[in-house]
Design a protein around this motif. Structure first.
Motif, PDB file in Angstrom:
ATOM      1  N   SER A  91      17.620  15.703 -10.789  1.00  0.00           N
ATOM      2  CA  SER A  91      16.693  15.010 -11.701  1.00  0.00           C
ATOM      3  C   SER A  91      17.310  13.777 -12.352  1.00  0.00           C
ATOM      4  O   SER A  91      16.612  13.041 -13.042  1.00  0.00           O
ATOM      5  N   LYS A  92      18.612  13.558 -12.130  1.00  0.00           N
ATOM      6  CA  LYS A  92      19.226  12.299 -12.597  1.00  0.00           C
ATOM      7  C   LYS A  92      20.393  11.947 -11.678  1.00  0.00           C
ATOM      8  O   LYS A  92      21.150  12.815 -11.255  1.00  0.00           O
ATOM      9  N   GLN A  94      23.910  10.874 -10.482  1.00  0.00           N
ATOM     10  CA  GLN A  94      25.214  11.158 -11.094  1.00  0.00           C
ATOM     11  C   GLN A  94      26.259  11.434 -10.025  1.00  0.00           C
ATOM     12  O   GLN A  94      25.938  11.630  -8.861  1.00  0.00           O
ATOM     13  N   LYS A 105      18.687  10.675  -8.133  1.00  0.00           N
ATOM     14  CA  LYS A 105      17.482  11.320  -8.646  1.00  0.00           C
ATOM     15  C   LYS A 105      16.472  11.489  -7.515  1.00  0.00           C
ATOM     16  O   LYS A 105      16.244  10.568  -6.722  1.00  0.00           O
ATOM     17  N   ASP A 132      28.922  23.626  -9.793  1.00  0.00           N
ATOM     18  CA  ASP A 132      28.190  24.392 -10.802  1.00  0.00           C
ATOM     19  C   ASP A 132      26.721  24.000 -10.707  1.00  0.00           C
ATOM     20  O   ASP A 132      26.356  22.847 -10.935  1.00  0.00           O
ATOM     21  N   PHE A 134      24.400  24.733 -12.620  1.00  0.00           N
ATOM     22  CA  PHE A 134      23.775  24.521 -13.922  1.00  0.00           C
ATOM     23  C   PHE A 134      24.240  23.227 -14.573  1.00  0.00           C
ATOM     24  O   PHE A 134      24.090  23.029 -15.770  1.00  0.00           O
ATOM     25  N   THR A 135      24.785  22.330 -13.759  1.00  0.00           N
ATOM     26  CA  THR A 135      25.138  20.992 -14.215  1.00  0.00           C
ATOM     27  C   THR A 135      23.871  20.289 -14.676  1.00  0.00           C
ATOM     28  O   THR A 135      22.816  20.423 -14.039  1.00  0.00           O
ATOM     29  N   ASP A 136      23.971  19.554 -15.776  1.00  0.00           N
ATOM     30  CA  ASP A 136      22.825  18.796 -16.275  1.00  0.00           C
ATOM     31  C   ASP A 136      22.311  17.889 -15.159  1.00  0.00           C
ATOM     32  O   ASP A 136      23.084  17.191 -14.508  1.00  0.00           O
ATOM     33  N   GLY A 137      21.015  17.917 -14.926  1.00  0.00           N
ATOM     34  CA  GLY A 137      20.423  17.072 -13.890  1.00  0.00           C
ATOM     35  C   GLY A 137      20.216  17.784 -12.562  1.00  0.00           C
ATOM     36  O   GLY A 137      19.732  17.189 -11.612  1.00  0.00           O
ATOM     37  N   LYS A 139      18.417  21.264 -10.804  1.00  0.00           N
ATOM     38  CA  LYS A 139      17.483  22.367 -11.060  1.00  0.00           C
ATOM     39  C   LYS A 139      17.336  23.194  -9.793  1.00  0.00           C
ATOM     40  O   LYS A 139      16.923  22.679  -8.747  1.00  0.00           O
TER      41      LYS A 139
END
Length: 175
Positions: A91-92, A94, A105, A132, A134-137, A139
């Motif tokens: 979602s972003k 990175q 994204k 990981d 559960f890294t931000d960005g 899902k």
């Protein structure tokens, strides 16, 4: 048709096949040596129920031996075989911290194997890496469909293969 067109046609087909191989991982994916949960360890295990142990890693193959509930065996190694990859949506844009893989994204990562504590083995554009989930960005959309075959050795020294799923206790070195 001239030879030049056949060569060009062959090049185009080869290019398309190469692009397609980058779009999806080759399945089934065999993760040799994987131990797919937190604190998972190969050591002495206990059969939690009667278990049929096969000579090769295939249900229905010749039987190597049978275990009784409570029988002690050595977990030697294992193979997680993923038949359907899971999916993670980005979602972003990175660079992922653990693997240093750059993602954009809207892209999708393929999940091959669960490793424990939120970590998975991923496939992305032909590269396999651990990250990981559960890294931000990131899902998780779907989880992989897999089976964990384990190579075990009984007290008589016989060796064979069984599906681990709920069949053995003492696989968790943390508890």
């Amino acid at each position: 048709m001239s030879k030049k067109y056949f060569v060009l046609f062959g090049f185009v087909i080869g290019f398309i096949l190469n692009i397609q191989s980058l779009a999806q991982p080759k399945l089934p994916y065999r993760d040799v040596g994987a131990c797919p949960f937190e604190c998972c360890t190969y050591r002495d295990w206990l059969a939690t129920k009667p278990i049929t142990v096969f000579k090769i890693m295939k249900a229905g193959s010749p039987i190597a031996f049978k275990l009784k509930k409570g029988e002690k065996v050595s977990g030697v190694t294992g193979v997680v075989i993923t038949s359907v990859a899971g999916k993670v949506r980005v979602s972003k844009s990175q660079t992922l911290l653990n693997s240093e893989v750059k993602v954009k994204k809207g892209e999708t990562l393929q999940i091959l194997t669960y490793l424990g504590e939120g970590y998975y083995r991923f496939w992305y554009k032909g590269k396999v890496f651990d990250e990981d989930a559960f890294t931000d960005g990131l899902k998780i959309l779907t989880r992989p469909k897999s089976v964990w075959w384990v190579k075990i050795k009984n007290r008589k020294g016989q060796i064979g293969w069984a599906i681990s799923d709920g069949n053995f206790g003492n696989q968790d070195q943390c508890g």
